[in-house]
Design a protein around this motif. Structure first.
Motif, mmCIF file in Angstrom:
data_model
loop_
_atom_site.group_PDB
_atom_site.id
_atom_site.type_symbol
_atom_site.label_atom_id
_atom_site.label_comp_id
_atom_site.label_asym_id
_atom_site.label_seq_id
_atom_site.Cartn_x
_atom_site.Cartn_y
_atom_site.Cartn_z
ATOM 1 N N ILE A 59 23.713 11.588 14.283
ATOM 2 C CA ILE A 59 24.256 11.209 15.595
ATOM 3 C C ILE A 59 25.186 10.003 15.503
ATOM 4 C CG2 ILE A 59 23.641 10.275 17.864
ATOM 5 C CD1 ILE A 59 23.134 13.173 17.753
ATOM 6 N N LEU A 60 24.763 8.967 14.813
ATOM 7 C CA LEU A 60 25.565 7.740 14.772
ATOM 8 C C LEU A 60 26.816 7.890 13.908
ATOM 9 C CD1 LEU A 60 22.766 5.028 14.617
ATOM 10 C CD2 LEU A 60 24.228 5.619 16.551
ATOM 11 N N SER A 61 26.804 8.824 12.980
ATOM 12 C CA SER A 61 28.021 9.049 12.189
ATOM 13 C C SER A 61 29.003 9.947 12.947
ATOM 14 C CB SER A 61 27.670 9.676 10.834
ATOM 15 O OG SER A 61 26.999 10.915 11.008
ATOM 16 N N VAL A 62 28.482 10.869 13.750
ATOM 17 C CA VAL A 62 29.354 11.731 14.558
ATOM 18 C C VAL A 62 29.865 10.978 15.783
ATOM 19 C CG1 VAL A 62 29.483 13.880 15.892
ATOM 20 C CG2 VAL A 62 28.143 13.805 13.779
ATOM 21 N N PHE A 63 29.020 10.116 16.334
ATOM 22 C CA PHE A 63 29.392 9.339 17.529
ATOM 23 C C PHE A 63 29.231 7.838 17.244
ATOM 24 C CE2 PHE A 63 28.114 13.485 19.176
ATOM 25 C CZ PHE A 63 29.172 13.786 20.029
ATOM 26 N N PRO A 64 30.114 7.282 16.424
ATOM 27 C CA PRO A 64 29.974 5.874 16.029
ATOM 28 C C PRO A 64 30.251 4.876 17.151
ATOM 29 C CG PRO A 64 32.035 6.775 15.199
ATOM 30 C CD PRO A 64 31.279 7.919 15.786
ATOM 31 N N ARG A 65 30.752 5.353 18.305
ATOM 32 C CA ARG A 65 31.046 4.406 19.388
ATOM 33 C C ARG A 65 29.785 3.780 19.967
ATOM 34 N NH1 ARG A 65 36.545 4.176 19.904
ATOM 35 N NH2 ARG A 65 35.924 2.029 20.255
ATOM 36 N N PHE A 66 28.630 4.375 19.689
ATOM 37 C CA PHE A 66 27.375 3.727 20.082
ATOM 38 C C PHE A 66 27.267 2.335 19.453
ATOM 39 C CE2 PHE A 66 25.600 8.084 20.921
ATOM 40 C CZ PHE A 66 25.134 7.841 22.206
ATOM 41 N N LEU A 67 27.906 2.166 18.298
ATOM 42 C CA LEU A 67 27.759 0.933 17.526
ATOM 43 C C LEU A 67 28.666 -0.197 17.997
ATOM 44 C CD1 LEU A 67 27.611 2.586 13.975
ATOM 45 C CD2 LEU A 67 25.692 1.918 15.434
ATOM 46 N N ASP A 68 29.658 0.119 18.817
ATOM 47 C CA ASP A 68 30.570 -0.954 19.243
ATOM 48 C C ASP A 68 30.879 -0.954 20.740
ATOM 49 O OD1 ASP A 68 32.308 1.171 19.593
ATOM 50 O OD2 ASP A 68 33.606 0.677 17.903
ATOM 51 N N THR A 69 30.274 -0.025 21.483
ATOM 52 C CA THR A 69 30.543 0.046 22.924
ATOM 53 C C THR A 69 29.231 -0.096 23.692
ATOM 54 O OG1 THR A 69 32.372 1.572 22.459
ATOM 55 C CG2 THR A 69 31.655 1.363 24.753
ATOM 56 N N TYR A 87 21.146 -9.541 21.768
ATOM 57 C CA TYR A 87 20.115 -8.563 21.419
ATOM 58 C C TYR A 87 20.788 -7.308 20.869
ATOM 59 C CZ TYR A 87 16.662 -11.258 24.102
ATOM 60 O OH TYR A 87 15.826 -12.239 24.570
ATOM 61 N N TYR A 88 20.164 -6.739 19.843
ATOM 62 C CA TYR A 88 20.624 -5.474 19.271
ATOM 63 C C TYR A 88 19.430 -4.524 19.183
ATOM 64 C CZ TYR A 88 24.709 -8.136 17.632
ATOM 65 O OH TYR A 88 25.835 -8.925 17.562
ATOM 66 N N ILE A 112 23.013 -1.503 17.297
ATOM 67 C CA ILE A 112 23.608 -1.079 18.566
ATOM 68 C C ILE A 112 23.533 -2.271 19.516
ATOM 69 C CG2 ILE A 112 23.403 0.499 20.518
ATOM 70 C CD1 ILE A 112 22.110 2.504 18.616
ATOM 71 N N PRO A 113 24.662 -2.814 19.936
ATOM 72 C CA PRO A 113 24.644 -4.027 20.762
ATOM 73 C C PRO A 113 24.134 -3.760 22.175
ATOM 74 C CG PRO A 113 26.880 -3.179 20.586
ATOM 75 C CD PRO A 113 26.038 -2.323 19.688
ATOM 76 N N CYS A 114 23.405 -4.726 22.708
ATOM 77 C CA CYS A 114 22.919 -4.643 24.088
ATOM 78 C C CYS A 114 23.904 -5.340 25.017
ATOM 79 C CB CYS A 114 21.545 -5.300 24.226
ATOM 80 S SG CYS A 114 20.232 -4.433 23.358
ATOM 81 N N LYS A 115 24.142 -4.724 26.142
ATOM 82 C CA LYS A 115 25.086 -5.284 27.106
ATOM 83 C C LYS A 115 24.514 -6.520 27.790
ATOM 84 C CE LYS A 115 28.207 -3.684 30.752
ATOM 85 N NZ LYS A 115 28.614 -2.504 31.559
ATOM 86 N N ALA A 116 23.267 -6.429 28.207
ATOM 87 C CA ALA A 116 22.631 -7.545 28.915
ATOM 88 C C ALA A 116 22.086 -8.565 27.921
ATOM 89 C CB ALA A 116 21.515 -7.027 29.805
ATOM 90 N N LYS A 117 21.836 -9.759 28.414
ATOM 91 C CA LYS A 117 21.373 -10.848 27.557
ATOM 92 C C LYS A 117 19.894 -11.168 27.746
ATOM 93 C CE LYS A 117 25.530 -11.743 25.916
ATOM 94 N NZ LYS A 117 25.860 -11.545 24.494
ATOM 95 N N SER A 118 19.190 -10.410 28.570
ATOM 96 C CA SER A 118 17.782 -10.716 28.834
ATOM 97 C C SER A 118 16.869 -9.861 27.962
ATOM 98 C CB SER A 118 17.451 -10.479 30.307
ATOM 99 O OG SER A 118 17.488 -9.100 30.614
#
Length: 451
Positions: free
Chosen positions: A232-242, A379-380, A388-394
């Motif tokens: 999944i992460l190689s086919v859809f690598p945008r999970f890793l930066d979006t 948070y990751y 996979i980066p988290c959008k929120a900081k809590s």
């Protein structure tokens, strides 16, 4: 004379009505009373069964040593804490064996389970069909009563295990359960491949979210393919930066209402109840530290402790600890070790790859990056050794994303955390309530927190 005749006629007409017609001419209030009376026999039978079961357990406690202590504590606190609950189950099982032998009838086990939750409503599970399945479930032959019976049977038979009841495969509902895709405007064939190619190179965030939405069905197909699920992460690598893509996929699976459950429930009452229940556990230095941090007490404010929300979430691991070791689980881990399966701290001055490269297995966990555990900058979610980066900081948002990552990537719960995640799944997110298998411990904790 005509008025008298009319009156007689009216009286005669009314008296000839059927019982249904009688109800129709009564006042609404009287009609409701009569309808209730007509419908009451079955309800009375259920009430009688509950009352008789309650009396059965109550008489047992009144006549057996230690029983009055259980009744007294309940009268004083309206609670039955774990030590007394275990004693209650032991007394019930002993009474059954004394009367029926080592294999008491199923209806007897059920009657005692019903009696327990009727006598002690605080022990009733509000999400179960009957409310007493965590004490005894006749369908699966599981529950505290069943467990104790099996242990006693094993002791009497020299440690030999009896064959266990097979479980319905459909009860294994969780992150890997195949769910129908109802999303609209899904791309297939060449259009899907073009979208995947575009996703690799696009810098337009709105386009990334749109194409990820349109290829959702394809990702679900990959997840259900045992040979391709780990790609999944190689086919859809945008999970890793979006940031935000994990949440979008989860919402497409379950909807926005389900997706927001943790954030809605946690701060209102659930967190306080979790802390209160954890205070009933036998204290260890780590547990004591987590409770102090969760309560935001001055004693818990040091650099080695997590913030209040993360500490309270980790208390769930203590309340639903890893299962004991055995033939199926040769390696037993401690609760303290299990905490690192949920979250790990990474000092912000160090290379992130130092932490992720040493991890084996697919199960996701939170990587909290900061100067101290209570001062986290980012948070990751670590999945397959990738960040996979988290959008929120809590911390609560990070845990929310951690749970959702299991479903988005089709990854089973960590074995050591299975009960904890199942509790979160059914009790907090209300996913597959009544459909997935829950251990008695999960149902028991839910009864304590929700009653």
């Amino acid at each position: 004379e005509s008025s008298v005749q009319s009156s007689c006629t009216d009286t005669l007409s009314l008296s000839s009505f059927s019982s249904d017609s009688e109800l129709s001419v009564l006042s609404p209030k009287r009609r409701r009373i009569d309808e209730t009376t007509m419908m009451s026999p079955r309800r009375d039978q259920n009430d009688d069964a509950s009352f008789q079961a309650k009396e059965l357990v109550e008489k047992l406690l009144q006549t057996k040593p230690g029983g009055e202590k259980i009744l007294k504590e309940y009268r004083q606190t309206r609670e039955v804490k774990d030590p007394l609950r275990r004693k209650l189950v032991n007394m019930v099982v002993s009474a059954m064996i004394e009367q029926y032998g080592t294999a008491p009838p199923m209806d007897v086990r059920t009657r005692y389970a019903l009696g327990i939750v009727t006598l002690f409503p605080c022990l009733k599970d509000p999400y179960s069909e009957k409310g007493y399945e965590h004490f005894f479930d006749s369908k699966s032959n599981e529950g505290y009563i069943a467990w104790k019976l099996k242990n006693m049977q094993r002791e009497l038979h020299g440690g030999r295990r009896r064959s266990s009841t097979s479980r319905d495969p459909s009860s294994n509902r969780g992150p890997q359960f195949g769910r129908p895709v109802n999303a609209e405007h899904q791309l297939e064939g060449d259009l899907c491949r073009e979208a995947i190619s575009l996703l690799r190179h696009s810098t337009d965030e709105s386009q990334i979210f749109l194409k990820m939405e349109q290829t959702f069905k394809h990702r679900q197909e990959l997840i259900q393919d045992s040979e391709k699920c780990e790609t999944i992460l190689s086919v859809f690598p945008r999970f890793l930066d979006t940031k935000g893509l994990v949440v979008q996929d989860f919402q497409m699976m379950f909807g926005e209402e389900v997706s927001s459950k943790l954030m809605e429930k946690w701060g209102t009452s659930l967190k306080v109840k979790v802390i209160k229940e954890a205070n009933n556990l036998t204290k260890t230095p780590v547990l004591e530290s987590l409770i102090q941090s969760a309560e935001e007490s001055p004693e818990g404010n040091d650099e080695s402790t997590w913030d209040s929300d993360m500490a309270a979430l980790l208390l769930l691991v203590y309340l639903l600890p890893p299962p004991p070791g055995g033939k199926k689980r040769p390696v037993k881990i401690t609760v303290r070790e299990a905490l690192s399966h949920v979250v790990r701290f990474h000092k912000s001055c160090r290379n992130l790859q130092e932490t992720t490269s040493s991890v084996q297995g697919r199960q996701p966990y939170i990587l909290a990056v900061g100067t101290t555990r209570c001062t986290i900058n980012d948070y990751y979610i670590v999945v397959d050794g990738q960040l996979i980066p988290c959008k929120a900081k809590s911390s609560i948002s990070a845990f929310d994303k951690l749970f959702k990552a299991h479903y988005v990537f089709g990854i089973s719960y960590d074995q050591a955390l299975h009960n904890m995640y199942t509790f979160v799944q059914t009790t907090i997110y209300n996913i597959d309530v009544g459909l997935c298998h829950e251990s008695p411990r999960v149902k028991d904790l839910r009864a304590k927190l929700l009653n």
